[in-house]
Design an enzyme around this catalytic site. Structure first.
Site, mmCIF file in Angstrom:
data_model
loop_
_atom_site.group_PDB
_atom_site.id
_atom_site.type_symbol
_atom_site.label_atom_id
_atom_site.label_comp_id
_atom_site.label_asym_id
_atom_site.label_seq_id
_atom_site.Cartn_x
_atom_site.Cartn_y
_atom_site.Cartn_z
ATOM 1 N N LYS A 193 -10.175 -2.650 8.604
ATOM 2 C CA LYS A 193 -8.889 -2.219 9.153
ATOM 3 C C LYS A 193 -9.119 -1.708 10.574
ATOM 4 C CE LYS A 193 -5.673 1.674 8.573
ATOM 5 N NZ LYS A 193 -5.268 2.762 7.656
ATOM 6 N N GLU B 238 0.847 -1.200 0.000
ATOM 7 C CA GLU B 238 0.000 0.000 0.000
ATOM 8 C C GLU B 238 0.877 1.244 0.000
ATOM 9 O OE1 GLU B 238 -2.067 2.396 3.668
ATOM 10 O OE2 GLU B 238 -2.304 0.218 3.636
#
Length: 215
Positions: A133, A44
């Site tokens: 998350k 990411e």
């Protein structure tokens, strides 16, 4: 294979999302090569990094079929569109923005919004989130995660992000956490590929010791 299926396979193989906050386009491929060599399969690039879309585009081209590339700190629907155009396939946010989740799914990308409470978790799931998350990780304990897992569907995996290091990952052994988002413990601006590779190998060893990695 669908993008979501590839993401799930990558997470099962090596349950870490590498967060390259602050990485520059001219170094991102070499740094990611070091990560992939250690087993990392999900990377990411946060959008508050220098020229993040250039980095995402470079990674999408260089690691097609080898790693799932995405963006972090995605806060708006417009940013989702720009990440998709750059070739990113994963959208990670620090918050539960239902418009961002919906836009991510319309674009055919994997949605990973941030949450901390059951209300945020179920709002995200209702909007189509693929993975949750749990952020900031420093604010929770294994007991809290177990309580959340009693109500959050097992079909929506939880990633713990924030405060996890190679020498503390064993704290989560036996917990319902499916994986970990690792930032500065893997990469800090200025780290060269060899340094990043050594950090990634330390995480691989910790995962093996915790029974989360077979190889």
């Amino acid at each position: 294979m669908s993008t979501l299926a590839e993401f799930r396979e990558a997470l099962a193989a090596f349950p870490i999302v590498a967060i390259l906050r602050g990485v520059r386009p001219q170094e991102v491929v070499a740094v990611t090569e070091a990560l992939v060599a250690a087993g990392v399969r999900i990377v990411e690039v946060p959008l508050n990094s220098p020229e993040p879309l250039r980095s995402i585009a470079a990674l999408a081209e260089a690691f097609a079929g080898r790693a799932v590339i995405g963006a972090g700190t995605v806060l708006t629907v417009d940013e989702v569109a720009r990440v998709a155009e750059a070739g990113g396939r994963l959208i990670v946010s620090p918050n539960t923005n239902l418009d961002v989740v919906a836009a991510t799914k319309r674009a055919g990308l994997v949605s990973a919004p941030g949450f901390l409470t059951p209300s945020e978790a179920f709002a995200a799931i209702g909007a189509g989130a693929d993975v949750l998350k749990l952020f900031p990780g420093e604010a929770v304990t294994p007991a809290i995660v177990r309580a959340l897992s009693a109500v959050v569907p097992a079909t929506v995996p939880m990633l713990l992000v924030g405060g996890v290091a190679a020498d503390t990952i064993d704290r989560w052994t036996g917990s319902p956490i499916a994986g970990f988002g690792i930032g500065s413990a893997l990469y800090k601006p200025g780290d060269d590929p060899a340094t990043v590779g050594a950090k990634a190998e330390a995480f691989a060893a910790a995962l093996r010791a915790a029974g989360r990695l077979q190889r």
